[in-house]
Design an enzyme around this catalytic site. Structure first.
Site, PDB file in Angstrom:
ATOM      1  N   ASN A  17      15.777  19.319  12.670  1.00  0.00           N
ATOM      2  CA  ASN A  17      15.537  18.340  11.601  1.00  0.00           C
ATOM      3  C   ASN A  17      14.643  17.233  12.171  1.00  0.00           C
ATOM      4  O   ASN A  17      15.042  16.518  13.083  1.00  0.00           O
ATOM      5  CB  ASN A  17      16.895  17.786  11.139  1.00  0.00           C
ATOM      6  CG  ASN A  17      16.774  16.747  10.042  1.00  0.00           C
ATOM      7  OD1 ASN A  17      15.705  16.194   9.803  1.00  0.00           O
ATOM      8  ND2 ASN A  17      17.885  16.462   9.381  1.00  0.00           N
ATOM      9  N   CYS A  77      14.698  10.938   5.273  1.00  0.00           N
ATOM     10  CA  CYS A  77      14.109  12.283   5.293  1.00  0.00           C
ATOM     11  C   CYS A  77      13.267  12.580   4.051  1.00  0.00           C
ATOM     12  O   CYS A  77      12.513  13.550   4.021  1.00  0.00           O
ATOM     13  CB  CYS A  77      15.195  13.331   5.429  1.00  0.00           C
ATOM     14  SG  CYS A  77      16.190  13.092   6.891  1.00  0.00           S
ATOM     15  N   HIS A 115      12.891  19.786   2.751  1.00  0.00           N
ATOM     16  CA  HIS A 115      13.255  19.117   3.999  1.00  0.00           C
ATOM     17  C   HIS A 115      14.093  20.081   4.833  1.00  0.00           C
ATOM     18  O   HIS A 115      14.992  20.743   4.319  1.00  0.00           O
ATOM     19  CB  HIS A 115      14.048  17.843   3.688  1.00  0.00           C
ATOM     20  CG  HIS A 115      14.664  17.248   4.902  1.00  0.00           C
ATOM     21  ND1 HIS A 115      13.961  17.060   6.072  1.00  0.00           N
ATOM     22  CD2 HIS A 115      15.929  16.810   5.156  1.00  0.00           C
ATOM     23  CE1 HIS A 115      14.761  16.529   6.973  1.00  0.00           C
ATOM     24  NE2 HIS A 115      15.962  16.382   6.456  1.00  0.00           N
TER      25      HIS A 115
HETATM   26  O1  UT7 Z   1      18.502  14.892   7.264  1.00  0.00           O
HETATM   27  C1  UT7 Z   1      19.584  14.106   6.804  1.00  0.00           C
HETATM   28  C2  UT7 Z   1      20.374  14.931   5.824  1.00  0.00           C
HETATM   29  N1  UT7 Z   1      21.381  15.652   6.527  1.00  0.00           N
HETATM   30  C3  UT7 Z   1      21.770  16.870   6.125  1.00  0.00           C
HETATM   31  O2  UT7 Z   1      21.248  17.445   5.209  1.00  0.00           O
HETATM   32  C4  UT7 Z   1      22.947  17.483   6.867  1.00  0.00           C
HETATM   33  C5  UT7 Z   1      23.887  18.217   5.929  1.00  0.00           C
HETATM   34  N2  UT7 Z   1      25.055  18.690   6.654  1.00  0.00           N
HETATM   35  C6  UT7 Z   1      25.039  19.725   7.537  1.00  0.00           C
HETATM   36  O3  UT7 Z   1      23.990  20.296   7.769  1.00  0.00           O
HETATM   37  C7  UT7 Z   1      26.331  20.194   8.136  1.00  0.00           C
HETATM   38  O4  UT7 Z   1      27.409  19.474   7.558  1.00  0.00           O
HETATM   39  C8  UT7 Z   1      26.391  20.032   9.694  1.00  0.00           C
HETATM   40  C9  UT7 Z   1      25.470  21.043  10.354  1.00  0.00           C
HETATM   41  C10 UT7 Z   1      26.021  18.626  10.093  1.00  0.00           C
HETATM   42  C11 UT7 Z   1      27.813  20.348  10.189  1.00  0.00           C
HETATM   43  O5  UT7 Z   1      28.229  21.632   9.778  1.00  0.00           O
HETATM   44  P1  UT7 Z   1      29.644  21.837   9.078  1.00  0.00           P
HETATM   45  O6  UT7 Z   1      29.762  23.281   8.816  1.00  0.00           O
HETATM   46  O7  UT7 Z   1      29.733  20.897   7.928  1.00  0.00           O
HETATM   47  O8  UT7 Z   1      30.620  21.472  10.254  1.00  0.00           O
HETATM   48  P2  UT7 Z   1      31.738  20.318  10.319  1.00  0.00           P
HETATM   49  O9  UT7 Z   1      31.118  19.007  10.594  1.00  0.00           O
HETATM   50  O10 UT7 Z   1      32.652  20.441   9.150  1.00  0.00           O
HETATM   51  O11 UT7 Z   1      32.532  20.767  11.609  1.00  0.00           O
HETATM   52  C12 UT7 Z   1      33.247  22.025  11.665  1.00  0.00           C
HETATM   53  C13 UT7 Z   1      33.857  22.192  13.045  1.00  0.00           C
HETATM   54  C14 UT7 Z   1      34.617  20.961  13.516  1.00  0.00           C
HETATM   55  O12 UT7 Z   1      35.723  21.420  14.259  1.00  0.00           O
HETATM   56  P3  UT7 Z   1      37.201  21.486  13.606  1.00  0.00           P
HETATM   57  O13 UT7 Z   1      37.501  20.095  13.153  1.00  0.00           O
HETATM   58  O14 UT7 Z   1      37.068  22.461  12.484  1.00  0.00           O
HETATM   59  O15 UT7 Z   1      38.036  21.957  14.745  1.00  0.00           O
HETATM   60  C15 UT7 Z   1      33.663  20.272  14.445  1.00  0.00           C
HETATM   61  O16 UT7 Z   1      34.308  19.505  15.433  1.00  0.00           O
HETATM   62  O17 UT7 Z   1      32.816  22.389  14.007  1.00  0.00           O
HETATM   63  C16 UT7 Z   1      32.941  21.437  15.066  1.00  0.00           C
HETATM   64  N3  UT7 Z   1      31.612  21.118  15.562  1.00  0.00           N
HETATM   65  C17 UT7 Z   1      31.017  21.806  16.541  1.00  0.00           C
HETATM   66  N4  UT7 Z   1      31.402  22.839  17.284  1.00  0.00           N
HETATM   67  C18 UT7 Z   1      30.562  23.322  18.199  1.00  0.00           C
HETATM   68  C19 UT7 Z   1      30.768  20.151  15.127  1.00  0.00           C
HETATM   69  N5  UT7 Z   1      29.618  20.192  15.817  1.00  0.00           N
HETATM   70  C20 UT7 Z   1      29.736  21.211  16.693  1.00  0.00           C
HETATM   71  C21 UT7 Z   1      28.894  21.751  17.678  1.00  0.00           C
HETATM   72  N6  UT7 Z   1      29.329  22.804  18.396  1.00  0.00           N
HETATM   73  N7  UT7 Z   1      27.654  21.273  17.903  1.00  0.00           N
END
Ligand code: UT7
Length: 313
Positions: free
Chosen positions: A270, A112, A240
């Site tokens: 993204n 990215c 980004h």
């Molecule tokens: O371009 C490459 C560089 N990448 C980045 O900069 C990405 C940086 N990271 C992020 O933007 C975030 O970490 C994400 C958007 C990828 C994820 O958000 P988060 O707040 O860190 O969520 P998480 O992965 O910790 O998941 C929280 C909860 C989980 O459920 P439990 O374990 O708390 O029950 C996931 O299973 O949200 C759940 N979850 C979803 N729920 C509904 C994960 N994806 C989804 C979804 N819909 N699409």
């Protein structure tokens, strides 16, 4: 040092939209979760026959159409991590499509951070090799590497192309400084395009999020210090577009008004290396910048990699 400016920006996005409502029908997710956690509402998806190089070539054509024909690029750097082939490289495919020769052409993969990495490399080669015009492209077809059964990743990405033309000919929008870096201890945090279960995009979202917030904040501090900016100097950050919460966190930590962060992630998600070009093109068209403003282009991502460039408008 030779003065080099940003002469034009081009972009291209495919027509087909994939909305949060569409994704609700594909995986266990909701518009509410996606919007509140990422800021994304919809993204564009390229058809099967359209490759990353096509997205880059269309953006490059858009970019070159805005400049006079004397701006023939002598160097083309194609930033991509989703090229449809290893050989020929994407840069050669684009140059062939657009009939750009003679020139030097190669690909650069910094995930990215690719567009800003390529800008920095192009800018440096222009200093040493005598090139007057350099075309930087970013063509990314992320949809090819997205597992549309994995709700944690499939909501994040879209396809797009972007292009920048750097020029030493009566340069406007001068590139003042660049900064590149990588922390390979985090190389396993973002993986895509490998063998077997490393083919689909996977990331450690929380740790990448933390890295992105810290790195963007420190790069803003570094650019401000290096340029000697005062509190009343107006600067914009074109980051980004990975997650609007990253921008909100940096704005909060660094006490920068949120409107100084250019974001169009809601419409495109993204788009990896293309995202900064896409956001810059839109903001330029909306005349968000006035003469004398500073623009900080800041990329971060897989590698872990980062790249920043400061431009005086
Ligand atoms: O371009 C490459 C560089 N990448 C980045 O900069 C990405 C940086 N990271 C992020 O933007 C975030 O970490 C994400 C958007 C990828 C994820 O958000 P988060 O707040 O860190 O969520 P998480 O992965 O910790 O998941 C929280 C909860 C989980 O459920 P439990 O374990 O708390 O029950 C996931 O299973 O949200 C759940 N979850 C979803 N729920 C509904 C994960 N994806 C989804 C979804 N819909 N699409």
């Amino acid at each position: 040092m030779k003065k080099i400016g940003l002469a034009a920006v081009g972009s291209y996005v495919p027509e087909e939209k994939l909305t949060n409502g569409d994704l609700e029908k594909m995986v266990d997710t909701s518009d509410e979760w996606i919007t509140s956690r990422t800021g994304i509402k919809e993204r564009r998806i390229a058809p099967n026959h359209m490759h990353a190089s096509d997205l880059a070539a269309k953006a490059a054509a858009d970019c070159l159409a805005q400049t006079s024909t004397r701006h023939h690029p002598q160097l083309l750097i194609a930033a991509t991590s989703t090229a449809e082939k290893n050989v020929p490289n994407q840069a050669s495919i684009i140059a062939q499509k657009l009939n750009l020769s003679p020139l030097a052409a190669f690909d650069l993969n910094a995930a990215c951070s690719g567009l800003v990495y390529a800008l920095a490399v192009g800018w440096s080669l222009m200093q040493t090799q005598g090139y007057d015009h350099t075309l930087i492209t970013a063509g990314e077809k992320l949809s090819r590497f997205v597992d549309y059964k994995d709700r944690a990743t499939c909501v994040l990405f879209g396809d797009a192309g972007a292009a920048l033309l750097l020029s030493a000919d009566e340069p406007e929008h001068e590139i003042l400084t660049v900064e590149l870096g990588a922390d390979p201890s985090g190389a396993d945090l973002v993986v895509m395009g490998g063998m077997g279960d490393e083919f689909y995009f996977r990331q450690d979202g929380r740790n990448v999020f933390k890295f992105a917030v810290e790195k963007m904040g420190s790069l803003i501090d570094l650019l401000k210090a290096r340029l000697g900016l005062k509190d009343d100097d107006r600067y914009f950050i074109i980051p980004h577009q990975a997650n609007s919460r990253i921008l909100e966190a940096v704005a909060r930590n660094k006490r920068i008004p949120e409107e100084r962060f250019i974001s169009n992630i809601a419409k495109y998600g993204n788009t990896s290396a293309a995202s900064i070009g896409l956001a810059l093109k839109e903001a330029w068209a909306e005349q968000r910048f006035t003469k004398g403003d500073y623009l900080f282009l800041i990329g971060f991502g897989g590698g872990l990699s980062w790249a920043a460039a400061a431009i005086r408008w």
